[in-house]
Design a protein around this motif. Structure first.
Motif, short mmCIF file in Angstrom:
data_model
loop_
_atom_site.label_atom_id
_atom_site.label_comp_id
_atom_site.label_asym_id
_atom_site.label_seq_id
_atom_site.Cartn_x
_atom_site.Cartn_y
_atom_site.Cartn_z
N TYR A 188 -8.01 12.86 -8.20
CA TYR A 188 -7.54 11.92 -9.13
C TYR A 188 -6.49 10.78 -8.48
CZ TYR A 188 -3.09 14.07 -10.79
OH TYR A 188 -1.77 14.69 -10.75
N ALA A 189 -5.51 11.49 -7.89
CA ALA A 189 -4.49 10.76 -7.30
C ALA A 189 -4.91 9.72 -6.33
CB ALA A 189 -3.46 11.68 -6.54
N ARG A 190 -5.78 10.15 -5.47
CA ARG A 190 -6.46 9.19 -4.48
C ARG A 190 -7.38 8.12 -5.33
NH1 ARG A 190 -8.03 14.09 -1.87
NH2 ARG A 190 -10.41 13.60 -2.26
N LEU A 191 -8.14 8.65 -6.33
CA LEU A 191 -8.66 7.54 -6.88
C LEU A 191 -8.09 6.50 -7.57
CD1 LEU A 191 -11.69 9.91 -7.92
CD2 LEU A 191 -11.91 8.49 -6.02
N ARG A 192 -7.01 7.00 -8.33
CA ARG A 192 -6.31 5.99 -9.02
C ARG A 192 -5.60 5.08 -8.18
NH1 ARG A 192 -4.15 10.64 -13.68
NH2 ARG A 192 -6.32 11.18 -14.15
N GLU A 193 -5.15 5.35 -6.94
CA GLU A 193 -4.33 4.61 -5.95
C GLU A 193 -5.46 3.71 -5.40
OE1 GLU A 193 -2.03 5.24 -1.52
OE2 GLU A 193 -1.59 6.58 -3.24
N ARG A 194 -6.59 4.28 -5.23
CA ARG A 194 -7.55 3.35 -4.67
C ARG A 194 -7.88 1.85 -5.83
NH1 ARG A 194 -13.80 5.75 -4.11
NH2 ARG A 194 -12.28 7.11 -2.69
N GLY A 195 -8.00 2.49 -7.08
CA GLY A 195 -8.36 1.26 -8.08
C GLY A 195 -7.01 0.51 -8.12
N TYR A 196 -5.80 1.01 -7.93
CA TYR A 196 -4.62 0.03 -7.97
C TYR A 196 -4.70 -0.89 -6.74
CZ TYR A 196 0.37 -0.97 -6.51
OH TYR A 196 1.40 -1.53 -6.06
N LYS A 197 -5.09 -0.47 -5.63
CA LYS A 197 -5.08 -1.16 -4.39
C LYS A 197 -5.92 -2.18 -4.70
CE LYS A 197 -2.59 1.96 -1.38
NZ LYS A 197 -2.68 2.70 -0.07
N SER A 198 -7.35 -1.85 -5.03
CA SER A 198 -8.35 -2.73 -5.10
C SER A 198 -8.13 -4.01 -5.85
CB SER A 198 -9.72 -2.08 -5.63
OG SER A 198 -9.48 -1.74 -6.87
N VAL A 199 -7.35 -3.87 -7.14
CA VAL A 199 -7.12 -4.97 -7.88
C VAL A 199 -6.24 -5.98 -7.44
CG1 VAL A 199 -6.30 -5.61 -10.35
CG2 VAL A 199 -7.68 -3.56 -10.09
N LEU A 200 -5.22 -5.08 -6.57
CA LEU A 200 -4.11 -5.97 -5.92
C LEU A 200 -4.93 -7.13 -4.99
CD1 LEU A 200 -0.93 -3.56 -5.40
CD2 LEU A 200 -1.61 -5.32 -7.39
N HIS A 201 -5.76 -6.26 -4.10
CA HIS A 201 -6.51 -7.14 -3.07
C HIS A 201 -7.37 -8.27 -3.60
CE1 HIS A 201 -8.76 -7.89 0.51
NE2 HIS A 201 -9.60 -7.78 -0.25
N LEU A 202 -8.01 -8.02 -4.78
CA LEU A 202 -9.00 -8.91 -5.58
C LEU A 202 -8.24 -10.14 -6.14
CD1 LEU A 202 -11.50 -6.65 -7.24
CD2 LEU A 202 -11.94 -8.14 -5.28
N ARG A 203 -6.85 -9.82 -6.48
CA ARG A 203 -5.89 -10.82 -7.15
C ARG A 203 -5.13 -11.43 -6.17
NH1 ARG A 203 -5.75 -10.77 -12.97
NH2 ARG A 203 -7.54 -9.37 -13.49
N CYS A 204 -5.14 -11.08 -4.73
CA CYS A 204 -4.49 -11.61 -4.02
C CYS A 204 -2.97 -11.46 -4.18
CB CYS A 204 -4.73 -13.06 -3.74
SG CYS A 204 -6.57 -13.53 -2.95
N LEU A 205 -2.50 -10.38 -4.64
CA LEU A 205 -1.15 -9.99 -4.73
C LEU A 205 -0.49 -9.41 -3.70
CD1 LEU A 205 -1.61 -8.75 -8.68
CD2 LEU A 205 -0.73 -11.02 -7.74
N ASP A 206 0.50 -9.81 -3.09
CA ASP A 206 1.10 -9.43 -1.88
C ASP A 206 1.98 -8.05 -2.03
OD1 ASP A 206 -0.26 -11.30 -0.28
OD2 ASP A 206 1.47 -12.64 -0.72
N TYR A 207 2.18 -7.92 -3.24
CA TYR A 207 3.38 -6.88 -3.61
C TYR A 207 2.61 -5.77 -3.81
CZ TYR A 207 7.27 -4.24 -5.72
OH TYR A 207 8.28 -3.27 -6.06
N GLN A 208 2.75 -4.75 -2.71
CA GLN A 208 1.94 -3.34 -3.00
C GLN A 208 2.99 -2.23 -2.58
OE1 GLN A 208 -2.28 -2.68 -1.62
NE2 GLN A 208 -1.36 -1.19 -0.28
#
Length: 325
Positions: A188-208
């Motif tokens: 669950y920790a890996r999957l929730r982090e994956r979801g978090y990073k995927s949205v940042l990538h799609l939104r072009c948000l540099d802060y990660q």
């Protein structure tokens, strides 16, 4: 209270009481109701040993929980116990801490037929070792969803849930969204982090920025939040549990900042804690008790039908918006 006394109270034969206790279909509805009422009024408990000898079952389920102090785990166990008792079973609870040796000790109950099956809430990374120990015994993995393999499981779509959280924060104008995560040995920790990073990538948000808490406690969440505040602090924080999010709220308050004006905070699980903290916490609400109930249903089907195919059940979740966002 004996079975003979139950028969006397109900005005039926001992054989009729026995058939009711064994869920026989040959009992008239009226007689069944009289027997059940007599059992209820007398608080009768069947002789478990006699039933075990007759059916070659113990009517016990071993429940191995990774962290019983986690409120989410506690709620799942309540659902497990409710459904087990509804079906004439009792549970034995083992707080394994995802430790293999502690798991090995608990699983010794399988070989002695002290339990008929097992429900685990251990880290996904431990499943291969657990599989070797459990063998062909009836087994269901709960709250750690498995995409493949022979173990039936029940959980939610953690990627979708975390993507929804981060999207909500981004839609609200948050540009610096941080994640407080836990142990990546848990799927669950890996999957929730994956979801978090995927949205940042799609939104072009540099802060990660991801900060890993030492455990799923409020104090660990507080320490993780302090680290996030030390350098280029975020304007929003998504924590993978309500307990971690509660600690983050405390750290933000101690730093003299405001929630949600300066930093928005979102948790995960939908436990009672999310409503008790100040401000009340926005969170992903998991159907924790229903997850436990479903795990029992899957396990009982496996006990009754050893050759039944593997089942993977995805439960619904919902986002609950409160004052922290």
């Amino acid at each position: 209270m004996s079975i003979q006394k139950i028969a006397q109270l109900a005005g039926v034969s001992v054989a009729t009481v026995s058939r009711v206790l064994n869920n026989s279909d040959s009992v008239k509805a009226k007689n069944r109701e009289r027997v059940l009422q007599a059992i209820k009024e007398s608080n009768y408990q069947p002789n478990l040993l006699a039933r075990q000898l007759r059916t070659a079952r113990s009517y016990m389920i071993l429940v191995m929980v990774s962290n019983i102090a986690n409120p989410f785990c506690g709620e799942v166990v309540k659902g497990i116990e409710e459904e087990a008792e509804k079906n004439g079973y009792r549970i034995l609870l083992c707080n394994s801490g995802s430790d293999l040796e502690r798991s090995r000790s608990g699983l010794s109950l399988l070989s002695g037929k002290i339990v008929d099956g097992i429900i685990t809430m251990d880290a996904f990374s431990k499943l291969p070792e657990l599989s070797a120990l459990i063998g062909s015994a009836p087994w269901v993995q709960c709250a750690e969803y498995a995409d493949s393999g022979t173990v039936s499981c029940v959980g939610i779509n953690d990627v979708d849930a975390s993507q929804h959280v981060v999207s909500q924060l981004a839609d609200g104008g948050r540009q610096r969204i941080a994640l407080i995560n836990h142990d990546l040995s848990y799927k669950y920790a890996r999957l929730r982090e994956r979801g978090y990073k995927s949205v940042l990538h799609l939104r072009c948000l540099d802060y990660q920025v991801v900060e890993y808490a030492s455990d799923l406690s409020s104090s660990a969440g507080m320490e993780a939040m302090k680290k996030l505040l030390a350098d280029n602090p975020p304007d929003a924080v998504f924590a993978v549990s309500d307990t971690l999010a509660a600690g983050a709220l405390r750290a933000i308050e101690q730093a003299g900042l405001r929630v949600p004006q300066d930093i928005a905070v979102v948790g995960f699980d939908g436990t009672e804690l999310s409503e008790m903290v100040s401000p009340p916490l926005s969170t992903i609400e998991q159907p924790s008790r229903d997850i436990g109930r479903k795990a029992v249903n899957l396990l009982l089907n496996k006990i009754d039908n050893p050759d039944a195919p593997t089942e993977r059940v995805m439960m619904d979740w919902r986002y609950v918006a409160r004052a922290s966002t």
